[in-house]
Write a protein that holds these residues in place. Sequence first.
Motif, mmCIF file in Angstrom:
data_model
loop_
_atom_site.group_PDB
_atom_site.id
_atom_site.type_symbol
_atom_site.label_atom_id
_atom_site.label_comp_id
_atom_site.label_asym_id
_atom_site.label_seq_id
_atom_site.Cartn_x
_atom_site.Cartn_y
_atom_site.Cartn_z
ATOM 1 N N GLN A 1 0.817 -1.212 0.000
ATOM 2 C CA GLN A 1 0.000 0.000 0.000
ATOM 3 C C GLN A 1 0.852 1.264 0.000
ATOM 4 N N GLU A 2 1.841 1.314 0.855
ATOM 5 C CA GLU A 2 2.681 2.505 0.945
ATOM 6 C C GLU A 2 3.489 2.705 -0.331
ATOM 7 N N GLY A 3 3.926 1.608 -0.931
ATOM 8 C CA GLY A 3 4.667 1.718 -2.182
ATOM 9 C C GLY A 3 3.811 2.287 -3.301
ATOM 10 N N VAL A 4 2.557 1.835 -3.375
ATOM 11 C CA VAL A 4 1.633 2.350 -4.393
ATOM 12 C C VAL A 4 1.346 3.821 -4.136
ATOM 13 N N LYS A 5 1.164 4.197 -2.885
ATOM 14 C CA LYS A 5 0.932 5.604 -2.544
ATOM 15 C C LYS A 5 2.103 6.481 -2.983
ATOM 16 N N ALA A 6 3.313 5.933 -2.856
ATOM 17 C CA ALA A 6 4.513 6.693 -3.200
ATOM 18 C C ALA A 6 4.801 6.702 -4.697
ATOM 19 N N GLY A 7 3.995 5.993 -5.471
ATOM 20 C CA GLY A 7 4.160 5.982 -6.914
ATOM 21 C C GLY A 7 5.194 4.997 -7.420
ATOM 22 N N LEU A 8 5.566 4.038 -6.583
ATOM 23 C CA LEU A 8 6.530 3.028 -7.016
ATOM 24 C C LEU A 8 5.873 2.018 -7.952
ATOM 25 N N SER A 9 6.675 1.398 -8.796
ATOM 26 C CA SER A 9 6.164 0.326 -9.645
ATOM 27 C C SER A 9 6.104 -0.959 -8.837
ATOM 28 N N LEU A 10 5.344 -1.939 -9.336
ATOM 29 C CA LEU A 10 5.277 -3.222 -8.648
ATOM 30 C C LEU A 10 6.632 -3.919 -8.652
ATOM 31 N N HIS A 11 7.442 -3.656 -9.662
ATOM 32 C CA HIS A 11 8.779 -4.237 -9.701
ATOM 33 C C HIS A 11 9.615 -3.707 -8.533
ATOM 34 N N GLU A 12 9.551 -2.407 -8.285
ATOM 35 C CA GLU A 12 10.310 -1.815 -7.183
ATOM 36 C C GLU A 12 9.818 -2.324 -5.839
ATOM 37 N N ILE A 13 8.516 -2.460 -5.703
ATOM 38 C CA ILE A 13 7.943 -2.956 -4.445
ATOM 39 C C ILE A 13 8.332 -4.419 -4.222
ATOM 40 N N ALA A 14 8.243 -5.220 -5.287
ATOM 41 C CA ALA A 14 8.563 -6.648 -5.170
ATOM 42 C C ALA A 14 10.021 -6.859 -4.762
ATOM 43 N N LEU A 15 10.934 -6.037 -5.277
ATOM 44 C CA LEU A 15 12.341 -6.182 -4.919
ATOM 45 C C LEU A 15 12.580 -5.908 -3.439
ATOM 46 N N MET A 16 11.739 -5.100 -2.823
ATOM 47 C CA MET A 16 11.863 -4.861 -1.386
ATOM 48 C C MET A 16 11.324 -6.035 -0.576
ATOM 49 N N CYS A 17 10.465 -6.824 -1.200
ATOM 50 C CA CYS A 17 9.807 -7.930 -0.488
ATOM 51 C C CYS A 17 10.535 -9.260 -0.634
ATOM 52 N N CYS A 18 11.399 -9.397 -1.613
ATOM 53 C CA CYS A 18 12.014 -10.704 -1.860
ATOM 54 C C CYS A 18 13.541 -10.625 -1.840
ATOM 55 N N ARG A 19 14.146 -11.762 -1.581
ATOM 56 C CA ARG A 19 15.601 -11.880 -1.667
ATOM 57 C C ARG A 19 15.984 -11.886 -3.143
ATOM 58 N N HIS A 20 16.887 -11.015 -3.542
ATOM 59 C CA HIS A 20 17.190 -10.971 -4.966
ATOM 60 C C HIS A 20 18.668 -11.121 -5.287
ATOM 61 N N ASP A 21 19.454 -11.688 -4.343
ATOM 62 C CA ASP A 21 20.803 -12.117 -4.705
ATOM 63 C C ASP A 21 20.703 -13.442 -5.460
ATOM 64 N N ASP A 22 21.754 -13.820 -6.131
ATOM 65 C CA ASP A 22 21.714 -14.999 -7.005
ATOM 66 C C ASP A 22 21.256 -16.263 -6.279
ATOM 67 N N ALA A 23 21.768 -16.474 -5.079
ATOM 68 C CA ALA A 23 21.451 -17.696 -4.337
ATOM 69 C C ALA A 23 20.175 -17.578 -3.515
ATOM 70 N N GLY A 24 19.623 -16.386 -3.418
ATOM 71 C CA GLY A 24 18.417 -16.192 -2.615
ATOM 72 C C GLY A 24 18.661 -16.388 -1.137
ATOM 73 N N GLU A 25 19.810 -15.918 -0.646
ATOM 74 C CA GLU A 25 20.171 -16.137 0.753
ATOM 75 C C GLU A 25 20.220 -14.844 1.576
ATOM 76 N N ILE A 26 20.422 -13.714 0.919
ATOM 77 C CA ILE A 26 20.520 -12.444 1.640
ATOM 78 C C ILE A 26 19.123 -11.932 1.964
#
Length: 407
Positions: free
Chosen positions: A368-393
Motif C-alpha cells: 500500500q505505501e509503495g503504491v501511494k509513493a508511486g513506485l512500480s510493482l517491480h520496485e515494491i517486489a524487490l523490497m519484499c524478496c531476496r534478490h541475490d543470485d542464491a536467494g540467501e541475503i
Amino acid sequence: YFFSFQIMCDFDMMVGITKTSLAPKMQVDFITCDCLLQSRNTWATEHRSEIIRALLILATSAGYKDYTSKYDLNIFEKEVLTLFENTNVLIGSYDENECLIELAVTKNNPAYLNHMVKNIRNGFLAGYQPELCCDGSGGTYFLHNDQNVKIAVFKPSDEEAYAENNPRGYTKTIQGDDDDSSCPTTSSLRAGIVPGEGYLREVAAYMLDHDGFSGVPMTAVAEIRHESFVPSTNKIGSLQEFITAECTIDDLSPSKINIDEVHKIAILDIRLMNADRNAANLLCRKKMDGSFELIPIDHGFCLGSVCDVAWFDWCWLDWPQLKKPLSDKSKDFVLNLDIEAEVSLLQERLDIGSKAVDCFRASSRLLQEGVKAGLSLHEIALMCCRHDDAGEIPSKLEIITSQSEGL
C-alpha cells in the motif's frame, strides 16, 4: 453424516422423491424415465441426470423390473414434476462408510459452489472415483461429475508434503514449533509452513481475493470421505473448482499477456508472500476477444510465518509489464484494502498463526505505501524478496520484520 442424492429446482428449493410418495401411483423403470427426459419439457431437460438417478433409485427400491405404467406420458410427466416441485424429502441415502462431502462456509458459499458439490456427489454415485494427480508433492485429487468430466480439485490436509498420509513418500519427522521455524527441515518443504495447513492457505487466497480481482478459483474447506482414499476415513482439505485452460505460462510468452493481468498476479503474490509462484501455477485461458487471462492456482505455500521469498519464487518478477504504471483500477484495489479486517478474517475464520499474520500485515502495508509513493510493482517486489543470485541475503522486508520482533 450420510450421502444424500438431492435435486435443485429452478426456484432453488431442495426437493426429492421417496418410494412411498410415488410407488402407489405408478411403476417405473429406465424406459419410463427416458420417455420423460426425451420430452420437450425444459426443466426435465436441464435436470436429466438427476431425474434418471432419482427414478432409478425409486424403481430399484420398489422392486420394479418391467415397464407396467398405467399412465400415458403426459400424465406421468405432470405427476412426477409436481412431486419434484412440492416435496422436500430425501431421494435416497447411502451408508456413511461409502462417501460423504460436506462444505464449511466461506464467502457464504456461492450458489455455484453448492451446485459443484451436487455434481461431485452425482459423479461419486456414477462410480467415478477421486483421481490422484501425478504432479505435485502432496495428494491432489481430480473430482468428476456423472459425465466423467473434471470439475473440482481436492487437496486433503493429511496428504500434504510431510503430513501423515502423504502418497509421494515424503515422510514426517518430529520437530518443535513449526510456526517458529526459520529454515526448511525434513518435516517441511518450506520454512514457516506447517505440514497439514496448506489447505487453509488455499482457502485464504480465495477469501482475500476480493471481488475476484486476481482471479483465484472458487475454493472452500471441505470434508470428503470415499472408499478409495487411504486410509478410508473422513478427510479435511481444500476443494477448488477445476479450471479448463489452454496452457500454463510455461507454454506462452509473457509478452502475450497484458499489463493488468500481470499486475493482478503480482499484487496477490506480494500480499500473500506466495513462495511458490512458478510458471506451472499460472494457467492461461483465452478470452472471447482473443486475449489471455491468467488464473492463479496452488497457494499452499503462501502466508508463511517467515518472509523468505526469493526472486526465483516469483516467475513474473523480470517481466517488463511489472515496471509499467498501475492502472487506476489496480491502484484503487490496493489502496482500499482493509488490512486489519483481513487480519481478523485470517485469524477468526482460518486460525492462521500470529507470525504468519504479522508477515501478511507487513507485506500488505508495504504494498500500500509503495503504491501511494508511486513506485512500480517491480520496485515494491524487490523490497519484499531476496534478490541475490542464491536467494540467501534477507530482503528489506525480512530485515524490517526481524527488527520489529525485537522491539
